[in-house]
Design an enzyme around this catalytic site. Structure first.
Site, PDB file in Angstrom:
ATOM      1  CG  ASP A  86      -1.793   1.195   1.287  1.00  0.00           C
ATOM      2  OD1 ASP A  86      -1.942   1.879   0.264  1.00  0.00           O
ATOM      3  OD2 ASP A  86      -2.334   1.469   2.367  1.00  0.00           O
ATOM      4  CG  ASP A 100      -4.858   5.853  -5.137  1.00  0.00           C
ATOM      5  OD1 ASP A 100      -3.884   5.151  -4.809  1.00  0.00           O
ATOM      6  OD2 ASP A 100      -6.003   5.652  -4.710  1.00  0.00           O
TER       7      ASP A 100
END
Length: 472
Positions: free
Chosen positions: A92, A303
């Site tokens: 992540d 993202d």
């Protein structure tokens, strides 16, 4: 309380760390949705619930591909403690800390459908584990550290937007990595890091069928593994990815890329996310009107953990209208939000490219094969979505996920506060350099062609676009 965007790589990738004292590491990352039936709800739910000495290079092979109709999130295998024990964690780059489910943990998941056994980290089983006390320098990075209780030590509490939570104490221990010692050569190396020892999980974290052992964050904060390596002089705060939606696989690198050359645009300062200044947008030369707040406040977020691309309603409507004016199709709605149509010709020949123009003249071109995906034979859907997302002051936000970033080498340079990209064949290789000036070729990887365990990887997202993170 802070806001975070959950970055979860939605493609096969290969991670490298550059600029460490003759140290290069290797991880294996796996993916879950590959080989399963196509279900658009997977992608919406994924995106919604989530919305000196130098290292030379780190090798992180990933599985799957970045196509909207076939993948989700990724996780990797790491080793912690002495002797080293293996754990599966979600990769992540949008959140900060590394945390692992720890023993005892009555609410931690005990099984997963991802093809491996879950493990609990045991502080007492590692000879190198150390409790992080309130007076530890690391604890000073945590908000509300003044409330730290000496008898408990430095603790964390994370609340995700779907109200899932993870909490526990911070531990310092060895993270075992596979050091790249040359082209395609590796050797073992241990780096001491601080991570969260999660003793209480709730919501999806405690009951998900696609559970993993934890989350490994590569965000901007001082608490991330990347920042810890940099603070120790072991790494540059730079990472890159190249997501291959043609063959699957790709590259994910931490460190300085020597080639190909990448042009950059400044990151908007003082942001929790990877914000950049979008100046213009067009469909093959036909300009679109951007919401003023997008341009004025840098409300465009890069993202790769988000699968799709999300736009304010008015911009989305204008984009779809302009695209379909170039190629007339009869649209119908699938699963309430996807605009789809029947088409028998080559979409790359029939549909126009979409261009995003950023500060310092950096352009990102999204081709038809990137923003259109085939749901079934002769049926295509737009990957563009209505975002409905705003900042705390209600300014509108554009979120560009891996759909538009595929087949590009994207570099996040936190040292110089810039982000850049260039079109690249993500099934080929890139070159990285270490602190001594050595340059290494690093090839792409595709675990989707590996044994069954390596095919599994893509984790169902835990969080939405904006994630509240609080450390106690």
């Amino acid at each position: 309380m802070e806001s975070r965007i959950k970055f979860c790589v939605a493609v096969a990738v290969f991670i490298i760390v550059t600029e460490i004292a003759s140290c290069h590491f290797v991880f294996e990352v796996q993916h879950k949705f590959a080989g399963k039936g196509k279900n658009l709800a997977h992608f919406k739910s994924h995106d919604t619930r989530r919305h000196s000495r130098m290292l030379a290079s780190v090798d992180l092979p990933l599985g799957g591909d970045s196509r909207v109709d076939s993948v989700g999130l990724y996780f990797t295998k790491i080793k912690l403690g002495t002797p080293p024990k293996e754990y599966h964690v979600q990769v992540d780059t949008g959140s900060d800390i590394l945390w692992i489910n720890c023993s005892p943990c009555p609410k931690c998941p005990s099984k997963t459908n991802l093809g491996f056994s879950l493990s609990l980290y045991d502080v007492n089983a590692s000879s190198t584990s150390k409790k992080v006390g309130c007076d530890d320098d690391f604890c000073s990075f945590i908000s509300n550290s003044d409330s730290c209780q000496p008898d408990l030590g430095c603790s964390y509490h994370i609340v995700y937007a779907d109200q899932s939570t993870s909490e526990g104490n911070f531990i310092r221990d060895n993270l075992s990595l596979d050091q790249v010692t040359g082209n395609l050569l590796t050797g073992p190396l241990a780096q001491e890091v601080v991570f969260g020892c999660g003793s209480d999980q709730s919501g999806q974290l405690g009951k998900s069928e696609s559970a993993v052992d934890g989350v490994m964050g590569f965000g901007q904060a001082n608490t991330s593994v990347l920042s810890q390596l940099a603070a120790a002089g072991d790494a540059k705060r730079v990472f890159s990815h190249c997501l291959d939606n043609v063959k699957g696989g790709g590259i994910f690198a931490i460190g300085v890329v020597d080639s190909p050359a990448v042009k950059t645009t400044p990151m908007v300062p003082n942001q929790m996310h990877y914000n950049v200044m979008l100046m213009e947008m067009d469909v093959d030369g036909a300009s679109l009107d951007l919401p003023p707040s997008i341009v004025r406040k840098g409300g465009t977020i890069i993202d790769s953990g988000t699968t799709l691309a999300y736009l304010p309603q008015a911009l989305y409507d204008s984009l779809i209208e302009t695209i379909t004016s170039r190629q007339s199709v009869k649209l119908h709605i699938v699963e309430e939000t996807f605009q789809c149509f029947t088409f028998t010709k080559d979409v790359n020949q029939a549909f126009p490219p979409v261009n995003f123009h950023f500060e310092d003249s950096l352009k990102l071109t999204v081709y038809p094969h990137d923003y259109l995906f085939s749901l079934e034979s002769e049926m295509y859907c737009f990957g563009w979505q209505v975002g409905g997302m705003t900042t705390e002051d209600r300014s509108e936000v554009i979120l560009l996920g891996d759909m538009v970033l595929s087949n590009k080498l994207v570099v996040y340079d936190l040292e110089n506060e810039v982000i850049g990209w260039t079109d690249h064949n993500c099934s080929s290789s890139i070159k990285v350099k270490d602190g001594s000036g050595g340059v290494f070729s690093v090839g792409a990887d595709n675990l989707s062609s590996a044994p069954p365990l390596l095919l599994i990887g893509k984790l169902l997202a835990i969080l939405s676009t904006f994630v509240a993170v609080a450390f106690n």
